[in-house]
Write an enzyme that holds these catalytic residues in place. Structure first.
Site, PDB file in Angstrom:
ATOM      1  N   GLY A  12       0.784  -1.229   0.000  1.00 35.63           N
ATOM      2  CA  GLY A  12       0.000   0.000   0.000  1.00 35.63           C
ATOM      3  C   GLY A  12       0.811   1.271   0.000  1.00 35.63           C
ATOM      4  N   ARG A  15       0.922   6.191  -1.737  1.00 35.40           N
ATOM      5  CA  ARG A  15       0.700   7.553  -1.230  1.00 35.40           C
ATOM      6  C   ARG A  15       0.998   7.588   0.265  1.00 35.40           C
ATOM      7  NH1 ARG A  15      -4.385   5.230  -2.040  1.00 35.40           N
ATOM      8  NH2 ARG A  15      -4.428   6.077  -4.134  1.00 35.40           N
ATOM      9  N   LYS A  37      -3.057  -1.615  -4.716  1.00 34.27           N
ATOM     10  CA  LYS A  37      -4.167  -1.845  -5.637  1.00 34.27           C
ATOM     11  C   LYS A  37      -4.405  -0.695  -6.608  1.00 34.27           C
ATOM     12  CE  LYS A  37      -7.496  -2.454  -2.759  1.00 34.27           C
ATOM     13  NZ  LYS A  37      -8.894  -2.716  -2.353  1.00 34.27           N
ATOM     14  N   ASP A  69      -3.458  -7.013  -4.513  1.00 37.28           N
ATOM     15  CA  ASP A  69      -4.461  -6.938  -3.451  1.00 37.28           C
ATOM     16  C   ASP A  69      -3.987  -7.871  -2.345  1.00 37.28           C
ATOM     17  OD1 ASP A  69      -6.642  -7.190  -1.768  1.00 37.28           O
ATOM     18  OD2 ASP A  69      -8.114  -7.237  -3.396  1.00 37.28           O
ATOM     19  N   TYR A 163     -12.760  -1.442  14.047  1.00 43.79           N
ATOM     20  CA  TYR A 163     -11.497  -0.895  13.548  1.00 43.79           C
ATOM     21  C   TYR A 163     -10.366  -1.152  14.541  1.00 43.79           C
ATOM     22  CZ  TYR A 163      -7.838   2.467  12.417  1.00 43.79           C
ATOM     23  OH  TYR A 163      -6.615   3.050  12.144  1.00 43.79           O
TER      24      TYR A 163
END
Length: 289
Positions: A12, A15, A37, A69, A163
């Protein structure tokens, strides 16, 4: 104190904090696989795996963007093998990919619950598992999870239990794997920010411009990660590091460069234990807890 020639596998990292860590390593001359992804530009999120790779190359590193992914075992396995074929091995695994949804129990649909657990907890476990056989062959192997200290207080669970469970699952990977692979000399640590970090998540989900103005730049996490990853792996494992404390141990005293526009207290991040706030000289508002 350099990552020159080292190979990083980052989940990931197109960014935000993941990209900042990649760019800091690239300035040393590292090789970086960006496994994420985002292949096409997103209307609300900056960057793709390809723009990230371009930035890494411009910073002085070698980059390989891989569409991956991390919920899919076969895709992770293929990305890891492609990294080894291209760069000759893996020295560092960065578990950066994460999903967030700050809803209470009744407002959390199971599709979103599953997504957070598949990416955060399961993804961290899977990516680490796939990298470990190659890390065992590295000279100074590290796994670094962008995950919080295990501060088991109800206040961190009560508003978004799903979460928190998923995020603490990443932390439990640190706790368990650091002991499991200590004899192999693989360092397994967590890194978490003292303050909010100005990322897309903050701007889109955690208060927008108001909180972003009280946040530090991702560069503080990148500099702290660099400091950890250049330490001897056999002497640096099983830790739940806080970014500012890592850099203070390195001799950094001026943190204004990381939040040049801030005029008041910074926003303290989720999951930071009270005792950490109490021992810092930084003015922090306990925005999230």
């Amino acid at each position: 104190m350099s990552l020159a020639g080292k190979t990083l596998f980052i989940s990931g990292g197109s960014r935000g904090i993941g990209l900042a860590i990649a760019l800091r390593a690239a300035r040393d001359g590292a090789n970086v696989t960006i496994a994420a992804k985002t292949a096409e530009p997103h209307p609300k999120l900056p960057g793709t795996i390809y723009t990230a790779a371009e930035e890494i190359e411009k910073a002085g590193g070698k980059a390989m963007p891989v569409l991956c992914d991390i919920r899919e075992e076969a895709q992770v396995g293929a990305a890891v093998e492609k990294t080894v074929e291209t760069f000759g091995g893996i020295d560092i695994c960065i578990n950066n990919a994460s999903a967030i949804n700050l809803t209470g129990t009744l407002a959390t649909d199971m599709k979103r619950y599953d997504l957070m657990h598949q990416i955060n907890t399961r993804g961290t476990f899977l990516v680490s598992k796939m990298c470990i056989q190659h890390l065992k062959l590295a000279a100074n192997p590290h796994i670094l999870n962008l995950a919080p200290p295990l501060d088991m207080q109800a206040k961190w669970f009560k508003n978004h239990v799903a979460y928190t469970m998923a995020k603490f699952g990443m932390s439990m990977c640190t706790l368990g794997m650091s002991a499991e692979f200590a004899r192999d000399g693989i360092a397994v640590n967590s890194l978490w920010p003292l303050t909010a970090i100005d990322t897309a998540a903050v701007r889109n989900l955690l208060g927008g411009e108001a909180v972003a103005s009280m946040s530090r730049s991702p560069q503080i996490m990148a500099d702290a990660a660099h400091a950890i990853l250049t330490r001897p792996s056999r002497e640096t494992t099983g830790n739940f590091f806080i970014d500012e404390e890592v850099l203070r141990a390195e001799g950094v005293t001026d943190f204004s460069v990381y939040a040049p526009g801030a005029t008041g207290p910074l926003a303290g991040d989720f999951f930071v234990p009270d005792e950490v706030f109490e021992r810092t000289d930084t003015k922090v508002a306990r925005t999230f807890g």
